[in-house]
Design an enzyme around this catalytic site. Structure first.
Site, PDB file in Angstrom:
ATOM      1  N   LYS A  63       0.718  -1.167  -0.059  1.00 58.37           N
ATOM      2  CA  LYS A  63       0.072   0.009   0.085  1.00 58.37           C
ATOM      3  C   LYS A  63       0.851   0.975  -0.038  1.00 58.37           C
ATOM      4  O   LYS A  63       1.942   1.395   0.570  1.00 58.37           O
ATOM      5  CB  LYS A  63      -0.980  -0.119   1.360  1.00 58.37           C
ATOM      6  N   SER A 138      -9.639   1.754   3.346  1.00 59.00           N
ATOM      7  CA  SER A 138      -9.057   2.200   2.614  1.00 59.00           C
ATOM      8  C   SER A 138      -7.794   1.776   1.606  1.00 59.00           C
ATOM      9  O   SER A 138      -7.500   2.451   0.642  1.00 59.00           O
ATOM     10  CB  SER A 138      -8.100   3.628   3.282  1.00 59.00           C
ATOM     11  N   SER A 162      -9.839  -0.844   7.375  1.00 61.16           N
ATOM     12  CA  SER A 162      -9.114  -0.882   6.056  1.00 61.16           C
ATOM     13  C   SER A 162      -8.573  -1.958   5.444  1.00 61.16           C
ATOM     14  O   SER A 162      -8.288  -1.855   4.023  1.00 61.16           O
ATOM     15  CB  SER A 162      -8.114   0.398   6.086  1.00 61.16           C
TER      16      SER A 162
HETATM   17  N1  GLN Z   1     -13.087   3.710   7.022  1.00 61.57           N
HETATM   18  C1  GLN Z   1     -12.301   3.618   8.040  1.00 61.57           C
HETATM   19  C2  GLN Z   1     -11.610   5.367   8.232  1.00 61.57           C
HETATM   20  O1  GLN Z   1     -12.227   6.034   7.227  1.00 61.57           O
HETATM   21  C3  GLN Z   1     -10.944   2.927   8.357  1.00 61.57           C
HETATM   22  C4  GLN Z   1      -9.758   3.637   8.046  1.00 61.57           C
HETATM   23  C5  GLN Z   1      -8.580   2.813   7.998  1.00 61.57           C
HETATM   24  O2  GLN Z   1      -8.751   1.739   8.680  1.00 61.57           O
HETATM   25  N2  GLN Z   1      -7.375   3.130   7.646  1.00 61.57           N
HETATM   26  O3  GLN Z   1     -11.372   5.972   9.201  1.00 61.57           O
END
Ligand code: GLN
Length: 472
Positions: A63, A138, A162
């Site tokens: 990532k 994400s 995410s």
């Molecule tokens: N959807 C969550 C957020 O927007 C998870 C993000 C993540 O795990 N990096 O904060």
């Protein structure tokens, strides 16, 4: 690798798969030349008879929030879009030491903030099973890269879901390990007391193989635990009985798709009782966890992201620093996207003197209560089951302008980050709308061995069921 193919052949295979599916937009960067060189070096080493690494020739994507020395790392943000990593993340160093082949960096939501990969400087990533739908976020690029066969395994990061949520949306396995299991050194921070590097793969043994290599103590991250990584073996299925809990309120929650609720309930009811004793328990904090998560993570993010000021890192709008405040304002206004700005403002608000106690302190109390309650649950149970997400992958654009709806859909995943426990999403089910969805399993801290064995068994139980229902 079995030896039936070479690293160079594998590298070519995946490079051409990527080329054929560029429209999915999963990759930010592809390290073609370097990949082929390293692959050739590995082939040479192997044919010389030298011992090979644990991940020899495993084609891996990372990532775009994980540092790989000499390569761009941008958090999918304009503010870092020309930034090159000056050192290796510990996880990357460990992959390289065990001879994994890193094929490229993967698209994601800007600074890992989002649930749909619609917040990236590089544009949306498409779900390979239905290109009109989001892959989740994400770590959307990391999920699609594995889903679409563009690499064998990938790394993502999971602050509130995410890794698990995009794994659910894409029909693959996604693990968020215990907080402290994997060093965060070289992971661009979103909310440091929540962030963990996570792993995507097509099956549980592949996740385990990567976890074993990248976890462990690290002098560069004081939160990385000294507990040594487990040896994972899946040859002998456990003969014991797992005591499993699920939250009544979670499966009855009004936001949960009825078909997902029904499928998970019937899966639970049909588990062979000699191996799995499943009980519904009451969990009255469910509606507090998303607010607590967003108060605490935005607070941490507002502080973590203050370093991106245009002076030390990456993008700046101009070089005129005569008025430093104006300089910061211009650079940060142009450098960050809408969602990141929203979170920085929210975080500053909940930390501001008049509101600190009302928001930040309260949220910390919720976090403490959650941890206490979770410890009690694990006195009686080996694992907790939950849905991973309340719906299957939604359409691109469907929730983009409704941040609250987007946040509320994190209801099942943020629990594990607030409490630090390990959690995984395994791809067991398919919805009548054609999209996959997963089951989320959690165990107590540092019990990945138990989590992964249970997950492996549940995947096999479900495969047998499927087999029986399609081949009577
Ligand atoms: N959807 C969550 C957020 O927007 C998870 C993000 C993540 O795990 N990096 O904060």
């Amino acid at each position: 690798m079995s030896g039936s193919t070479t690293c160079v052949e594998a590298a070519h295979y995946y490079l051409s798969a990527i080329r054929a599916k560029l429209r999915l937009n999963a990759f930010v960067d592809i390290y073609e030349e370097e990949l082929l060189e390293r692959a050739a070096a590995l082939d040479k080493k192997r044919s010389s008879g030298a011992p090979i690494g644990k991940l020899h020739g495993v084609i891996t994507g990372i990532k775009d929030v994980i540092c790989y020395k000499g390569h761009k790392v941008t958090a999918a943000s304009r503010i870092l879009h020309k930034f090159t990593a000056t050192y290796n993340a510990t996880a990357v160093q460990k992959l390289l030491d065990e001879e994994a082949l890193i094929i490229g960096s993967l698209n994601c939501d800007e600074f890992a903030m989002g649930s749909s990969n619609e917040n990236s400087f590089y544009g949306n990533v498409l779900n390979a099973l239905d290109e009109g739908r989001v892959p989740g976020g994400s770590s959307g690029g990391s999920a699609v890269a594995v889903q679409a066969g563009l690499c064998m395994v990938s790394l993502g990061s999971d602050t509130g879901g995410s890794v698990r949520q995009p794994a659910d949306f894409c029909g693959i396995v996604g693990l968020k390990p215990t907080y402290g299991r994997i060093s965060r050194y070289g992971l661009i921070a979103y909310a440091s007391s929540f962030d963990q590097i996570g792993i995507f793969a097509n099956n549980v043994p592949d996740v385990a193989a990567v976890l074993q290599v990248i976890s462990g103590n690290d002098d560069f991250d004081s939160t990385a635990s000294a507990i040594s990584p487990d040896e994972y073996t899946f040859d002998t299925p456990s003969t014991g009985t797992y005591k499993i809990a699920y939250f009544k309120e979670a499966l009855e929650h009004p936001s949960l798709d009825q078909e997902i609720a029904g499928t998970i309930k019937s899966f639970i009811n049909n588990l062979p009782t000699q191996h799995f004793k499943v009980r519904a328990i009451s969990f009255d904090l469910l509606d507090y966890i998303v607010p607590a998560y967003y108060v605490l993570t935005t607070a941490e993010a507002s502080s973590n992201l203050s370093r991106f000021d245009g002076v030390r890192y990456g993008y700046r709008t101009n070089d005129d620093m005569a008025d430093l405040t104006e300089f910061y304002k211009d650079t940060r206004s142009a450098g960050f996207g809408k969602e990141v700005k929203r979170r920085i403002m929210l975080g500053n608000f909940v930390l501001s003197s008049g509101y600190f106690d009302a928001y930040f302190t309260q949220a910390q109390k919720v976090r403490k209560q959650l941890s206490d309650k979770t410890a009690l649950i694990f006195n009686d149970f080996d694992a907790i089951l939950l849905p991973t997400v309340p719906s299957t992958a939604f359409k691109i654009g469907e929730k983009k302008d409704d941040p609250i709806a987007m946040y509320l859909a994190d209801i099942y995943t943020v629990f594990a980050n607030l409490t630090g426990i390990p959690a995984i999403s395994i791809p067991l089910f398919r919805h009548s709308n054609g999209m996959p969805f997963g089951l989320q399993i959690m165990t107590y801290r540092f019990s990945e061995l138990s989590l992964l064995s249970l997950s492996h068994q549940l995947m096999n139980v479900s495969r047998q069921d499927l087999h029986q229902s399609t081949n009577p």
